[in-house]
Design a protein around this motif. Structure first.
Motif, PDB file in Angstrom:
ATOM      1  N   THR A   1       6.017  20.222 -14.771  1.00 47.45           N
ATOM      2  CA  THR A   1       6.965  19.246 -15.295  1.00 47.45           C
ATOM      3  C   THR A   1       6.225  18.166 -16.070  1.00 47.45           C
ATOM      4  N   ARG A   2       6.872  17.615 -17.080  1.00 50.35           N
ATOM      5  CA  ARG A   2       6.241  16.615 -17.936  1.00 50.35           C
ATOM      6  C   ARG A   2       6.796  15.210 -17.707  1.00 50.35           C
ATOM      7  N   GLU A   3       7.659  15.073 -16.738  1.00 48.43           N
ATOM      8  CA  GLU A   3       8.215  13.754 -16.418  1.00 48.43           C
ATOM      9  C   GLU A   3       8.135  13.533 -14.919  1.00 48.43           C
ATOM     10  N   ALA A   4       7.726  12.337 -14.546  1.00 47.98           N
ATOM     11  CA  ALA A   4       7.660  12.001 -13.123  1.00 47.98           C
ATOM     12  C   ALA A   4       9.066  11.766 -12.592  1.00 47.98           C
ATOM     13  N   ALA A   5       9.215  11.906 -11.301  1.00 48.48           N
ATOM     14  CA  ALA A   5      10.504  11.645 -10.666  1.00 48.48           C
ATOM     15  C   ALA A   5      10.850  10.161 -10.771  1.00 48.48           C
ATOM     16  N   ALA A   6      12.088   9.826 -10.471  1.00 47.59           N
ATOM     17  CA  ALA A   6      12.512   8.427 -10.502  1.00 47.59           C
ATOM     18  C   ALA A   6      11.669   7.593  -9.552  1.00 47.59           C
ATOM     19  N   VAL A   7      11.610   6.307  -9.807  1.00 47.44           N
ATOM     20  CA  VAL A   7      10.733   5.412  -9.046  1.00 47.44           C
ATOM     21  C   VAL A   7      11.027   5.463  -7.560  1.00 47.44           C
ATOM     22  N   LEU A   8      12.290   5.478  -7.184  1.00 48.37           N
ATOM     23  CA  LEU A   8      12.668   5.439  -5.770  1.00 48.37           C
ATOM     24  C   LEU A   8      12.907   6.824  -5.176  1.00 48.37           C
TER      25      LEU A   8
ATOM     26  N   GLY B   1      18.892   0.905   0.914  1.00 49.18           N
ATOM     27  CA  GLY B   1      18.283   1.403   2.146  1.00 49.18           C
ATOM     28  C   GLY B   1      16.874   0.880   2.338  1.00 49.18           C
ATOM     29  N   LEU B   2      16.098   0.820   1.265  1.00 53.03           N
ATOM     30  CA  LEU B   2      14.735   0.299   1.369  1.00 53.03           C
ATOM     31  C   LEU B   2      14.743  -1.181   1.732  1.00 53.03           C
ATOM     32  N   LEU B   3      15.712  -1.925   1.206  1.00 55.95           N
ATOM     33  CA  LEU B   3      15.800  -3.342   1.547  1.00 55.95           C
ATOM     34  C   LEU B   3      16.134  -3.534   3.018  1.00 55.95           C
ATOM     35  N   VAL B   4      17.050  -2.723   3.538  1.00 56.72           N
ATOM     36  CA  VAL B   4      17.386  -2.797   4.962  1.00 56.72           C
ATOM     37  C   VAL B   4      16.144  -2.540   5.814  1.00 56.72           C
ATOM     38  N   SER B   5      15.420  -1.485   5.488  1.00 55.78           N
ATOM     39  CA  SER B   5      14.238  -1.151   6.271  1.00 55.78           C
ATOM     40  C   SER B   5      13.139  -2.201   6.110  1.00 55.78           C
ATOM     41  N   PHE B   6      13.017  -2.768   4.912  1.00 56.49           N
ATOM     42  CA  PHE B   6      11.977  -3.776   4.686  1.00 56.49           C
ATOM     43  C   PHE B   6      12.212  -5.018   5.540  1.00 56.49           C
ATOM     44  N   VAL B   7      13.431  -5.529   5.519  1.00 55.08           N
ATOM     45  CA  VAL B   7      13.744  -6.732   6.305  1.00 55.08           C
ATOM     46  C   VAL B   7      13.699  -6.416   7.797  1.00 55.08           C
TER      47      VAL B   7
ATOM     48  N   SER C   1       0.826  -1.206   0.000  1.00 53.23           N
ATOM     49  CA  SER C   1       0.000   0.000   0.000  1.00 53.23           C
ATOM     50  C   SER C   1       0.861   1.257   0.000  1.00 53.23           C
ATOM     51  N   LEU C   2       1.914   1.255   0.778  1.00 55.36           N
ATOM     52  CA  LEU C   2       2.793   2.431   0.837  1.00 55.36           C
ATOM     53  C   LEU C   2       3.536   2.631  -0.468  1.00 55.36           C
ATOM     54  N   TRP C   3       3.982   1.546  -1.084  1.00 51.15           N
ATOM     55  CA  TRP C   3       4.679   1.674  -2.363  1.00 51.15           C
ATOM     56  C   TRP C   3       3.752   2.203  -3.447  1.00 51.15           C
ATOM     57  N   ILE C   4       2.495   1.801  -3.417  1.00 58.79           N
ATOM     58  CA  ILE C   4       1.521   2.336  -4.372  1.00 58.79           C
ATOM     59  C   ILE C   4       1.349   3.842  -4.156  1.00 58.79           C
ATOM     60  N   THR C   5       1.249   4.236  -2.891  1.00 60.77           N
ATOM     61  CA  THR C   5       1.130   5.665  -2.575  1.00 60.77           C
ATOM     62  C   THR C   5       2.341   6.439  -3.091  1.00 60.77           C
ATOM     63  N   ALA C   6       3.530   5.884  -2.898  1.00 60.44           N
ATOM     64  CA  ALA C   6       4.750   6.560  -3.373  1.00 60.44           C
ATOM     65  C   ALA C   6       4.756   6.670  -4.892  1.00 60.44           C
TER      66      ALA C   6
ATOM     67  N   PRO D   1       0.596   7.138  12.730  1.00 61.80           N
ATOM     68  CA  PRO D   1       0.795   8.317  11.874  1.00 61.80           C
ATOM     69  C   PRO D   1       2.145   8.399  11.179  1.00 61.80           C
ATOM     70  N   CYS D   2       3.205   7.964  11.828  1.00 58.19           N
ATOM     71  CA  CYS D   2       4.546   8.093  11.238  1.00 58.19           C
ATOM     72  C   CYS D   2       5.083   6.770  10.701  1.00 58.19           C
ATOM     73  N   ALA D   3       4.189   5.864  10.344  1.00 56.65           N
ATOM     74  CA  ALA D   3       4.620   4.542   9.898  1.00 56.65           C
ATOM     75  C   ALA D   3       5.447   4.582   8.625  1.00 56.65           C
ATOM     76  N   VAL D   4       5.367   5.667   7.846  1.00 55.45           N
ATOM     77  CA  VAL D   4       6.142   5.751   6.613  1.00 55.45           C
ATOM     78  C   VAL D   4       7.635   5.648   6.883  1.00 55.45           C
ATOM     79  N   PHE D   5       8.075   6.072   8.069  1.00 59.11           N
ATOM     80  CA  PHE D   5       9.505   6.053   8.372  1.00 59.11           C
ATOM     81  C   PHE D   5      10.028   4.642   8.631  1.00 59.11           C
ATOM     82  N   LEU D   6       9.132   3.679   8.802  1.00 65.40           N
ATOM     83  CA  LEU D   6       9.563   2.285   8.898  1.00 65.40           C
ATOM     84  C   LEU D   6       9.988   1.750   7.540  1.00 65.40           C
ATOM     85  N   ALA D   7       9.502   2.367   6.468  1.00 62.22           N
ATOM     86  CA  ALA D   7       9.819   1.896   5.117  1.00 62.22           C
ATOM     87  C   ALA D   7      10.932   2.689   4.461  1.00 62.22           C
ATOM     88  N   ALA D   8      11.117   3.936   4.881  1.00 59.08           N
ATOM     89  CA  ALA D   8      12.142   4.782   4.263  1.00 59.08           C
ATOM     90  C   ALA D   8      13.532   4.410   4.777  1.00 59.08           C
TER      91      ALA D   8
END
Length: 442
Positions: free
Chosen positions: A86-93, A152-158, A68-73, A192-199
């Motif tokens: 701007t006509r181009e989205a930022a990089a995926v990560l 970094g995302l892999l570290v936080s995910f595991v 769900s968080l990755w979809i939001t990002a 509320p601050c759960a996003v920081f568990l994934a970043a």
């Protein structure tokens, strides 16, 4: 006085010392009675056998919230670009590489003092304020994952998976209800601050060490608890607060054993079991070694034993102020019309989080949960004695008694769960979007 705070039920059988009375349910017995799904082989089978059905349910919940968080990002980078038109989205990560994540990346890639730069250099980023545990892990993972942000995302995910699993097990040790672990995980992952568990932040890695350390401590495994706490102190200074709480837990356990077994027998001779209960005391000193080693490292480069603390003061206004001065300065930032609306809202969130922390300490003291109260109180003191409050909402992620207490409340009063989710879900989404679009300031 109870050894481990009233109502705590250490899990798993243990021959000595005798465990506090409580329900007979334990994690290992649940794992034994669970029906094995299908034959597995090798290492995967050994890992799967350790996980109970309740554990697997928590991990599935964790995976779904990550998706769900990755979809939001993904949608955030399209809908809220850094520049209008701007006509181009930022990089995926790109949404995840924000704020402190950049500091950790720079430390992992370049070290603390690249090319002789340091606090004596103009425009210095004060990177020595950040402890080395997370950058070291990030650099190690980068040897396998070439992209720094992905590493970094892999570290936080595991690490997040380990943390939420440990939190659920602690909740099942505290609360008799079968749904306690799952309910605690839901409230925690939708906080509320759960996003920081994934970043690429330290919260997930710290909790992946701190929560198993606490779980080991309530099972009287002092050596394991001390080692994990020492590793946690390499990640955040909050590890020292955890070390203090576990040391108090150890002292209370020794006192309880002496009360149960007798410090002296009828002939006045010292009971050997009482002496044995103090053998874990030496382990309580281990968590102080990593911060001491880091201070020594900084001293060799800067001549300052407290260089990390002084870097926090320079970069984040963490100079010492009395609690009432810090409250007043934060209140002025929140309601004194001295800040833009976005920053004012952040200060309002800081005040709200501080009130939640103070209420939590009061509840813990009332219930005589002394070690947990010490842990949260030390955290509040560190956060509440700066010029103004910074990162208090993020710190709520580290207060595991808060999420267990809220879970207990929802189990006793089902209406509270609906009320909590109605408030938490939109706030959580708002905070996630604020961070993912680069507008976070706390």
């Amino acid at each position: 006085m109870s050894t481990l705070s009233p109502g705590l039920r250490p899990e798993g059988p243990r021959p000595a010392p005798p465990e506090p009375r409580g329900p007979a349910r334990s994690e290992p017995r649940t794992a034994k009675t669970a029906v094995a799904p299908e034959p597995r082989t090798g290492r995967f089978r050994r890992v799967a056998d350790v996980l109970t059905p309740a554990d697997r349910g928590v991990l599935w919940l964790y995976l779904l919230t990550r998706i769900s968080l990755w979809i939001t990002a993904h949608f955030a980078r399209w809908l809220f670009p850094a520049r209008s038109g701007t006509r181009e989205a930022a990089a995926v990560l790109a949404p995840f590489q924000r704020w402190d994540a950049n500091h950790y990346l720079h430390i992992a890639r370049d070290g603390y003092f690249p090319a002789g730069a340091g606090p004596w250099t103009s425009g210095w980023d004060n990177r020595e304020a950040f402890f080395p545990g997370y950058p070291l892990v990030l650099r190690a993972v980068h040897t396998v994952v070439p992209d720094w942000t992905a590493a970094g995302l892999l570290v936080s995910f595991v690490a997040g998976a380990v943390a939420v699993l440990a939190l659920a097990r602690i909740a099942r040790a505290y609360l008799p209800e079968d749904a306690a672990g799952h309910r605690t995980a839901v409230l925690f992952l939708l906080s509320p601050c759960a996003v920081f568990l994934a970043a690429g932040y330290t919260e997930a890695l710290f909790l992946a060490l701190a929560l198993p350390a606490w779980l080991a401590a309530v099972r009287y495994r002092w050596a394991l608890a001390a080692v994990l706490t020492a590793l946690a102190t390499t990640v955040r200074v909050s590890g020292l607060f955890l070390a203090a709480a576990i040391a108090l837990l150890f002292l209370l356990s020794v006192r309880n054993r002496q009360d149960q077994q007798g410090w002296r027998d009828r002939r006045g001779r010292q009971d050997r079991r009482g002496r044995l209960s103090w053998r874990g005391a030496g382990w309580m000193l281990l968590p102080a070694l990593p911060p001491a080693a880091y201070s020594w490292y900084l001293h060799t480069h800067t001549g300052d034993w407290m260089a990390w603390k002084h870097a926090q003061e320079r970069g984040w206004y963490r100079t010492f102020h009395t609690p009432w001065e810090a409250w007043g300065n934060t209140w002025h930032g929140a309601f004194g019309q001295s800040q833009s609306t976005g920053y004012a809202f952040m200060f309002q969130a800081e005040l709200a989080a501080m009130l939640v922390g103070l209420a939590l300490v009061a509840v813990l003291l009332r219930r005589r949960r002394w070690p947990e109260a010490v842990y949260v109180a030390l955290s509040l003191w560190a956060l509440g004695t700066s010029y103004w409050y910074t990162s208090v909402p993020r710190a709520t992620l580290l207060w595991w008694p808060l999420w267990i207490g809220l879970a207990a409340l929802t189990l006793r009063r089902p209406w509270f769960r609906a009320a909590y989710l109605c408030v938490a879900v939109p706030v959580t989404t708002l905070v996630a979007l604020t961070f993912l679009t680069g507008r976070w300031a706390g």
